[in-house]
Design a protein around this motif. Structure first.
Motif, mmCIF file in Angstrom:
data_model
loop_
_atom_site.group_PDB
_atom_site.id
_atom_site.type_symbol
_atom_site.label_atom_id
_atom_site.label_comp_id
_atom_site.label_asym_id
_atom_site.label_seq_id
_atom_site.Cartn_x
_atom_site.Cartn_y
_atom_site.Cartn_z
ATOM 1 N N UNK A 144 18.771 -4.660 -70.645
ATOM 2 C CA UNK A 144 19.929 -4.674 -71.142
ATOM 3 C C UNK A 144 19.591 -5.829 -72.162
ATOM 4 N N UNK A 145 19.826 -6.959 -71.933
ATOM 5 C CA UNK A 145 19.288 -8.014 -72.577
ATOM 6 C C UNK A 145 18.671 -7.962 -74.789
ATOM 7 N N UNK A 146 19.268 -7.580 -75.475
ATOM 8 C CA UNK A 146 18.480 -6.497 -76.670
ATOM 9 C C UNK A 146 19.347 -7.761 -77.697
ATOM 10 N N UNK A 160 15.572 -14.340 -59.754
ATOM 11 C CA UNK A 160 15.741 -14.686 -61.028
ATOM 12 C C UNK A 160 17.414 -15.208 -61.223
ATOM 13 N N UNK A 161 16.986 -16.900 -62.356
ATOM 14 C CA UNK A 161 17.947 -17.722 -62.200
ATOM 15 C C UNK A 161 17.884 -17.846 -63.767
ATOM 16 N N UNK A 162 18.901 -17.423 -63.921
ATOM 17 C CA UNK A 162 18.859 -16.991 -65.490
ATOM 18 C C UNK A 162 19.929 -17.873 -66.913
ATOM 19 N N UNK A 163 18.849 -19.124 -67.524
ATOM 20 C CA UNK A 163 20.517 -19.695 -68.380
ATOM 21 C C UNK A 163 20.393 -18.582 -70.457
ATOM 22 N N UNK A 164 21.355 -17.963 -69.909
ATOM 23 C CA UNK A 164 21.298 -16.722 -71.702
ATOM 24 C C UNK A 164 22.236 -17.434 -73.078
ATOM 25 N N UNK A 165 22.100 -17.408 -73.210
ATOM 26 C CA UNK A 165 22.630 -17.415 -74.797
ATOM 27 C C UNK A 165 22.956 -16.213 -75.308
ATOM 28 N N UNK A 166 24.027 -15.710 -75.166
ATOM 29 C CA UNK A 166 24.706 -14.268 -75.951
ATOM 30 C C UNK A 166 26.270 -14.597 -77.102
ATOM 31 N N UNK A 173 30.802 -7.218 -72.748
ATOM 32 C CA UNK A 173 29.770 -6.459 -72.209
ATOM 33 C C UNK A 173 28.977 -6.502 -71.192
ATOM 34 N N UNK A 174 28.232 -7.433 -71.698
ATOM 35 C CA UNK A 174 26.590 -7.886 -70.554
ATOM 36 C C UNK A 174 27.374 -8.647 -69.235
ATOM 37 N N UNK A 175 28.589 -8.759 -68.941
ATOM 38 C CA UNK A 175 28.844 -9.258 -68.010
ATOM 39 C C UNK A 175 29.227 -7.741 -67.208
ATOM 40 N N UNK A 176 29.899 -7.239 -67.577
ATOM 41 C CA UNK A 176 30.251 -5.722 -67.033
ATOM 42 C C UNK A 176 28.400 -5.223 -67.069
ATOM 43 N N UNK A 177 27.706 -5.030 -67.414
ATOM 44 C CA UNK A 177 26.408 -4.356 -66.926
ATOM 45 C C UNK A 177 25.743 -4.742 -65.840
ATOM 46 N N UNK A 178 26.013 -6.418 -65.847
ATOM 47 C CA UNK A 178 25.570 -7.397 -65.280
ATOM 48 C C UNK A 178 26.668 -7.456 -63.335
ATOM 49 N N UNK A 179 27.223 -7.342 -63.324
ATOM 50 C CA UNK A 179 27.548 -6.776 -62.650
ATOM 51 C C UNK A 179 27.681 -5.324 -61.879
ATOM 52 N N UNK A 180 28.356 -3.753 -63.013
ATOM 53 C CA UNK A 180 26.861 -2.968 -62.824
ATOM 54 C C UNK A 180 25.820 -3.231 -62.126
ATOM 55 N N UNK A 181 24.983 -3.767 -62.456
ATOM 56 C CA UNK A 181 23.122 -3.512 -62.151
ATOM 57 C C UNK A 181 23.323 -3.797 -60.800
ATOM 58 N N UNK A 182 23.802 -5.399 -60.306
ATOM 59 C CA UNK A 182 23.904 -6.116 -59.409
ATOM 60 C C UNK A 182 24.827 -5.202 -58.506
ATOM 61 N N UNK A 183 26.064 -4.947 -58.279
ATOM 62 C CA UNK A 183 27.334 -3.975 -57.252
ATOM 63 C C UNK A 183 27.430 -5.305 -57.456
ATOM 64 N N UNK A 184 27.823 -6.350 -58.018
ATOM 65 C CA UNK A 184 28.508 -7.664 -58.071
ATOM 66 C C UNK A 184 28.454 -8.356 -56.338
ATOM 67 N N UNK A 185 27.222 -8.401 -56.044
ATOM 68 C CA UNK A 185 25.895 -9.495 -55.365
ATOM 69 C C UNK A 185 25.987 -10.676 -56.108
#
Length: 194
Positions: A144-146, A160-166, A173-185
């Motif tokens: 999802x990080x295209x 993984x621990x990422x530092x992202x430049x978005x 949008x990416x925060x929502x994907x992150x929350x959904x994929x990781x189930x908020x954990x």
């Protein structure tokens, strides 16, 4: 937003007055003021200018009627969607008065023509985000990080621990994907509370 890549020069004569425009890329107010001191001509009738650095801006009519020089120069900067730029318009009076409308058109028009000819680059505002993702979901999230630049990638015993430049427009949008994929954990943290 657009960034000016290098110094730009433009010259035009309008009703016997000579207008010389110099545009410079800048990153600090002090730099703009230094460029003003180095490039203004004390022999000229007026040295009018404007800058826009980030969200900060300032302009000067240098003796022209209020609002007829500095503000039109700033409007030329903004109409080109430029930032981090300083524009100086030097006028040598030719003996024919232009009137307030004529001054606005002359200063704004010359500045706009100069900036239209300038070499620019598109600048996409970005936000730094720190986040984690468990091993089991790394590839799903990475897919999802295209539009994202992974600036730093470390691993611990959980994932993984990422530092992202978005790009700013994609953060929510990416925060929502992150929350959904990781189930908020997982952790999601925007740098400096942005």
């Amino acid at each position: 937003m657009q960034l000016l890549l290098k110094k730009q020069y433009y010259e035009e004569e309008i009703k016997k007055s000579k207008f010389i425009v110099k545009a410079f890329p800048v990153t600090q107010v002090q730099q703009a003021m230094q460029l003003l001191q180095e490039n203004m001509d004390p022999q000229a009738t007026h040295n009018c200018w404007a800058y826009k650095i980030g969200q900060e801006y300032r302009f000067s009519d240098d003796g022209e009627p209020g609002g007829t020089a500095g503000r039109p120069i700033l409007q030329a900067i903004e109409s080109q969607q430029l930032m981090d730029v300083f524009v100086l318009v030097i006028r040598y009076f030719g003996g024919v008065k232009l009137g307030t409308g004529g001054l606005v058109r002359a200063y704004g028009g010359c500045a706009a023509k100069c900036l239209q000819q300038a070499e620019t680059i598109t600048c996409v505002p970005k936000t730094t985000v720190y986040c984690t993702c468990p091993f089991s979901e790394i590839e799903r999230l990475r897919a999802k990080l295209t539009t994202v630049t992974i600036e730093k990638e470390d691993y611990d015993d959980k994932g993984v621990i990422w530092q992202l430049l978005i790009p700013d427009n994609d953060v929510s949008i990416i925060e929502q994907w992150h929350q959904n994929i990781t189930r908020g954990q997982a952790i999601w943290s925007v740098k400096n509370g942005e």
